[in-house]
Design a protein around this motif. Structure first.
Motif, PDB file in Angstrom:
ATOM      1  N   LEU A 176       0.922  -1.156  -0.041  1.00  0.00           N
ATOM      2  CA  LEU A 176      -0.092   0.014   0.097  1.00  0.00           C
ATOM      3  C   LEU A 176       1.032   1.201   0.049  1.00  0.00           C
ATOM      4  N   GLU A 177       1.944   1.014   0.644  1.00  0.00           N
ATOM      5  CA  GLU A 177       3.056   2.332   0.777  1.00  0.00           C
ATOM      6  C   GLU A 177       4.309   1.546   0.587  1.00  0.00           C
ATOM      7  N   ALA A 178       5.141   2.193  -0.168  1.00  0.00           N
ATOM      8  CA  ALA A 178       6.697   1.745  -0.440  1.00  0.00           C
ATOM      9  C   ALA A 178       7.667   3.190  -0.218  1.00  0.00           C
ATOM     10  N   VAL A 179       8.497   3.348   0.723  1.00  0.00           N
ATOM     11  CA  VAL A 179       9.218   4.529   0.891  1.00  0.00           C
ATOM     12  C   VAL A 179      10.871   3.660   0.975  1.00  0.00           C
ATOM     13  N   GLY A 180      11.663   4.353   0.061  1.00  0.00           N
ATOM     14  CA  GLY A 180      12.992   3.722   0.279  1.00  0.00           C
ATOM     15  C   GLY A 180      13.236   2.429  -0.368  1.00  0.00           C
ATOM     16  N   ASP A 181      14.206   2.014  -0.267  1.00  0.00           N
ATOM     17  CA  ASP A 181      14.927   0.619  -1.119  1.00  0.00           C
ATOM     18  C   ASP A 181      15.088  -0.383  -0.090  1.00  0.00           C
ATOM     19  N   VAL A 182      14.670  -1.462   0.086  1.00  0.00           N
ATOM     20  CA  VAL A 182      15.036  -2.663   0.761  1.00  0.00           C
ATOM     21  C   VAL A 182      16.231  -3.115   0.144  1.00  0.00           C
ATOM     22  N   GLN A 183      17.506  -3.083   1.108  1.00  0.00           N
ATOM     23  CA  GLN A 183      18.904  -3.471   0.378  1.00  0.00           C
ATOM     24  C   GLN A 183      19.210  -4.786   1.169  1.00  0.00           C
ATOM     25  N   LYS A 184      20.280  -5.228   0.886  1.00  0.00           N
ATOM     26  CA  LYS A 184      20.710  -6.519   1.441  1.00  0.00           C
ATOM     27  C   LYS A 184      21.418  -6.508   2.592  1.00  0.00           C
ATOM     28  N   GLU A 185      21.190  -5.343   3.432  1.00  0.00           N
ATOM     29  CA  GLU A 185      21.701  -5.085   4.861  1.00  0.00           C
ATOM     30  C   GLU A 185      20.905  -4.256   5.595  1.00  0.00           C
ATOM     31  N   GLY A 186      20.904  -4.584   6.947  1.00  0.00           N
ATOM     32  CA  GLY A 186      20.071  -3.586   7.675  1.00  0.00           C
ATOM     33  C   GLY A 186      19.325  -4.325   8.878  1.00  0.00           C
ATOM     34  N   PHE A 187      18.591  -3.747   9.728  1.00  0.00           N
ATOM     35  CA  PHE A 187      17.805  -4.103  10.837  1.00  0.00           C
ATOM     36  C   PHE A 187      16.392  -4.186  10.273  1.00  0.00           C
ATOM     37  N   VAL A 188      15.634  -5.120  10.655  1.00  0.00           N
ATOM     38  CA  VAL A 188      14.222  -5.130  10.188  1.00  0.00           C
ATOM     39  C   VAL A 188      13.309  -5.400  11.169  1.00  0.00           C
ATOM     40  N   VAL A 189      12.286  -4.420  11.288  1.00  0.00           N
ATOM     41  CA  VAL A 189      11.214  -4.614  12.096  1.00  0.00           C
ATOM     42  C   VAL A 189       9.817  -4.597  11.528  1.00  0.00           C
ATOM     43  N   MET A 190       9.288  -6.049  11.723  1.00  0.00           N
ATOM     44  CA  MET A 190       7.875  -6.097  11.105  1.00  0.00           C
ATOM     45  C   MET A 190       6.811  -6.141  12.320  1.00  0.00           C
ATOM     46  N   ASN A 191       5.842  -5.257  12.237  1.00  0.00           N
ATOM     47  CA  ASN A 191       4.872  -4.977  13.143  1.00  0.00           C
ATOM     48  C   ASN A 191       3.667  -5.823  12.492  1.00  0.00           C
ATOM     49  N   ASN A 192       3.255  -6.869  12.978  1.00  0.00           N
ATOM     50  CA  ASN A 192       2.147  -7.787  12.274  1.00  0.00           C
ATOM     51  C   ASN A 192       0.778  -7.471  12.950  1.00  0.00           C
ATOM     52  N   MET A 241       6.429  -2.753   7.779  1.00  0.00           N
ATOM     53  CA  MET A 241       7.926  -3.316   7.989  1.00  0.00           C
ATOM     54  C   MET A 241       8.649  -2.064   7.878  1.00  0.00           C
ATOM     55  N   THR A 242       9.494  -1.712   8.617  1.00  0.00           N
ATOM     56  CA  THR A 242      10.582  -0.742   8.505  1.00  0.00           C
ATOM     57  C   THR A 242      11.934  -1.105   8.582  1.00  0.00           C
ATOM     58  N   VAL A 243      12.918  -0.766   7.795  1.00  0.00           N
ATOM     59  CA  VAL A 243      14.328  -1.276   7.595  1.00  0.00           C
ATOM     60  C   VAL A 243      15.097  -0.104   8.002  1.00  0.00           C
ATOM     61  N   TRP A 244      15.973  -0.497   9.258  1.00  0.00           N
ATOM     62  CA  TRP A 244      16.888   0.706   9.629  1.00  0.00           C
ATOM     63  C   TRP A 244      18.361   0.248   9.232  1.00  0.00           C
ATOM     64  N   LYS A 245      19.129   1.082   9.413  1.00  0.00           N
ATOM     65  CA  LYS A 245      20.698   0.931   9.311  1.00  0.00           C
ATOM     66  C   LYS A 245      21.247  -0.123  10.283  1.00  0.00           C
ATOM     67  N   ASN A 246      20.809  -0.176  11.517  1.00  0.00           N
ATOM     68  CA  ASN A 246      21.013  -0.882  12.436  1.00  0.00           C
ATOM     69  C   ASN A 246      20.059  -0.751  13.538  1.00  0.00           C
ATOM     70  N   GLU A 247      20.150  -1.709  14.685  1.00  0.00           N
ATOM     71  CA  GLU A 247      19.021  -1.929  15.765  1.00  0.00           C
ATOM     72  C   GLU A 247      19.103  -0.557  16.735  1.00  0.00           C
ATOM     73  N   ILE A 248      20.508   0.175  16.795  1.00  0.00           N
ATOM     74  CA  ILE A 248      20.460   1.258  17.485  1.00  0.00           C
ATOM     75  C   ILE A 248      19.678   2.488  16.885  1.00  0.00           C
ATOM     76  N   SER A 249      19.654   2.514  15.328  1.00  0.00           N
ATOM     77  CA  SER A 249      18.858   3.500  14.790  1.00  0.00           C
ATOM     78  C   SER A 249      17.221   3.229  15.227  1.00  0.00           C
ATOM     79  N   TYR A 250      16.880   2.061  15.237  1.00  0.00           N
ATOM     80  CA  TYR A 250      15.476   1.882  15.649  1.00  0.00           C
ATOM     81  C   TYR A 250      15.122   2.360  16.935  1.00  0.00           C
TER      82      TYR A 250
END
Length: 164
Positions: free
Chosen positions: A55-71, A116-125
């Motif tokens: 429904l919404e797509a912001v930024g690019d999901v790349q092959k590195e990072g920290f992901v949080v999925m709120n279900n 789903m949000t993707v972050w540089k690392n867990e500290i950023s989240y």
């Protein structure tokens, strides 16, 4: 954009990722196992995926990072209101330091939305979690009780690390 998600062993999902280099396949891992995320406008590479529409797509999901999925399990009658509210609440997250990507995933074969949000690392989240932007995004809007029941059951969060 269509999104497909499946789970399996890290080794199996990585082999699948390498078998389809032309596809946007991203393998993630946490303490419970591995998950593969596939963004596509065409063919499905998984046998039995969970299916979503972005429904919404912001930024690019790349092959590195920290992901949080709120279900978030949502009732059929609550879907329109939920979709309207969630799109308006997450507008400022993209300006947060360490933010990489956001996907609001509408389920096509279940009742559970995934934010789903993707972050540089867990500290950023974690820094975002203690910010005013987080508080604004997670305000509980009170409905006067005359509208539809929105939530089917309690939401839950899954955290993953994208890694080679």
């Amino acid at each position: 954009m269509n999104i497909f998600i499946t789970t399996g062993t890290f080794e199996f999902l990585k082999k699948l990722e390498h078998k389809h280099p032309e596809e946007k396949l991203i393998t993630m891992i946490n303490e419970n196992g591995a998950l593969s995320y596939h963004e596509s406008t065409g063919a499905i590479v998984f046998k039995e995926p969970r299916r979503y529409r972005a429904l919404e797509a912001v930024g690019d999901v790349q092959k590195e990072g920290f992901v949080v999925m709120n279900n978030i399990p949502v009732t059929d009658e609550g879907r329109p209101l939920f979709e309207h509210q969630i799109k308006n609440r997450l507008a400022n997250v993209e300006n947060t330091p360490g933010f990489k990507a956001l996907r609001i995933l509408q389920p096509l074969s279940s009742n559970t939305y995934v934010i789903m949000t993707v972050w540089k690392n867990e500290i950023s989240y974690q820094k975002w979690k203690s910010s005013d932007s987080f508080d604004t995004a997670h305000l509980n809007k009170v409905i006067d009780g005359k509208g539809p029941k929105i939530f089917e059951s309690a939401p839950y969060i899954s955290r993953y690390t994208i890694t080679e």
